[in-house]
Design an enzyme around this catalytic site. Structure first.
Site, PDB file in Angstrom:
ATOM      1  N   ASP A  39       1.005  -1.158   0.016  1.00  0.00           N
ATOM      2  CA  ASP A  39       0.052  -0.005  -0.147  1.00  0.00           C
ATOM      3  C   ASP A  39       1.011   1.267  -0.070  1.00  0.00           C
ATOM      4  OD1 ASP A  39      -2.487  -1.297   0.150  1.00  0.00           O
ATOM      5  OD2 ASP A  39      -2.343  -1.471   2.224  1.00  0.00           O
ATOM      6  N   TYR A  66       5.864  -8.397   8.721  1.00  0.00           N
ATOM      7  CA  TYR A  66       5.716  -7.160   8.769  1.00  0.00           C
ATOM      8  C   TYR A  66       5.842  -6.682  10.196  1.00  0.00           C
ATOM      9  CZ  TYR A  66       3.083  -7.743   4.426  1.00  0.00           C
ATOM     10  OH  TYR A  66       2.799  -8.107   3.103  1.00  0.00           O
ATOM     11  N   ASP A  80      -7.055   1.708   7.685  1.00  0.00           N
ATOM     12  CA  ASP A  80      -5.966   2.433   7.993  1.00  0.00           C
ATOM     13  C   ASP A  80      -6.042   3.759   8.319  1.00  0.00           C
ATOM     14  OD1 ASP A  80      -5.723   3.523   5.640  1.00  0.00           O
ATOM     15  OD2 ASP A  80      -4.257   2.335   4.966  1.00  0.00           O
ATOM     16  N   ARG A 177      -4.196  -5.066   7.344  1.00  0.00           N
ATOM     17  CA  ARG A 177      -5.211  -3.874   7.717  1.00  0.00           C
ATOM     18  C   ARG A 177      -6.372  -4.750   8.071  1.00  0.00           C
ATOM     19  NH1 ARG A 177      -6.839  -0.652   2.717  1.00  0.00           N
ATOM     20  NH2 ARG A 177      -5.546  -2.403   1.441  1.00  0.00           N
TER      21      ARG A 177
END
Length: 299
Positions: A39, A66, A80, A177
């Site tokens: 993203d 992540y 987000d 997310r």
């Protein structure tokens, strides 16, 4: 520019497509592709293939890792902090133990609904296009089966809008997310992703990634990661030189299987660390090593 891979550290505010477009200008070549879209707000590892190495993107491992910061008590339309705030609730009563207890629900093989603002296709259109058209409420987004290998707590900040920092290792297709959103939902206060750093992707790690600034400085002496290194995770089979030449010409090579049929493996010779990718198949009741992707042209 030789064929190979680049471990790019994607900056914030850039789409993965933006990064590829800039690399095409910097490296003066059109044939560039990437693995594992990030993203725009996310940063970190973006594996990039240059030249004929783009044909090898499909054979990279699908591992991802992540570092995510989740803000609890807030929901947004994008899941987000880039999106519009939908709800704001006090989550001051939450404790780390209460949050950690819920994290167990998001590990292993799980069903996950992708964010409405994502590149997933539904009825031939991407979800983010449908969302921008105001059709989010009318779309039934299908669940996806994903794998989350581990979630570890790195930091906890209590308060009205507490945040929890997590290290997440997962398979391809997992939306962090969605984990943030669903964790908040399980806790009854809502949640959204505050920040995201990809620390590992397709065999490439954060500590060896290179920023655009570093790339500009090293451009004249840039050494791409060779396909032999990038494909090092694949099982290996060594052919004699003459059989390697025949294999590169597209011929089937009689060989007893060393792995399952149709599973990709790295084909090499003593003189060449990477001829291409092959698979074992049965033809006329005899096993053969068959080319899937020949990378080196025979001499």
């Amino acid at each position: 520019m030789p064929d190979g891979f680049l471990n790019l550290h994607k900056p914030t505010g850039w789409t993965s497509h933006d990064c590829v477009a800039k690399l095409r200008r910097l490296l003066q070549t059109k044939k560039i592709g990437h693995a594992g879209t990030l993203d725009p707000a996310a940063i970190g590892v973006l594996p990039v293939a240059v030249g004929r190495a783009t044909r090898l993107l499909q054979y990279l491992p699908d591992d991802k890792a992540y570092r995510a910061v989740v803000q609890l008590g807030t929901t947004t339309d994008t899941d987000d902090l880039e999106g519009a705030v939908l709800t704001q609730t006090s989550a001051a009563h939450l404790s780390l133990s209460a949050v950690t207890e819920q994290l167990a629900n998001f590990q292993g093989e799980i069903q996950q609904i992708p964010p409405m603002y994502s590149a997933v296709h539904v009825n031939g259109q991407r979800l983010y296009d449908l969302a921008r058209q105001g059709k989010a409420a009318t779309i039934d987004v299908p669940c996806r089966h994903v794998v989350v290998h581990s979630i570890n707590v790195v930091n906890w900040q209590p308060g009205e809008s507490p945040t929890i920092t997590l290290d997440i290792a997962c398979g391809a297709g997992t939306y962090i997310r969605s984990i943030a959103r669903d964790l908040g939902q399980c806790l009854g206060v809502g949640g959204t992703l505050s920040s995201l750093l990809r620390t590992q992707s397709s065999g490439f790690n954060l500590d060896t990634s290179i920023s655009f600034e570093q790339l500009n400085e090293q451009l004249e002496q840039l050494q791409l990661i060779t396909p032999a290194v990038a494909m090092g995770h694949l099982p290996e089979i060594t052919l004699p030189l003459e059989l390697g030449r025949r294999w590169c010409l597209g011929q089937r090579v009689p060989r007893e299987p060393t792995i399952e049929l149709e599973k990709p493996l790295r084909v090499i010779t003593e003189a060449c660390p990477f001829l291409g990718v092959g698979v074992f198949r049965i033809k006329d009741d005899q096993p053969h090593l068959v080319p899937k992707m020949v990378f080196v042209q025979p001499s």
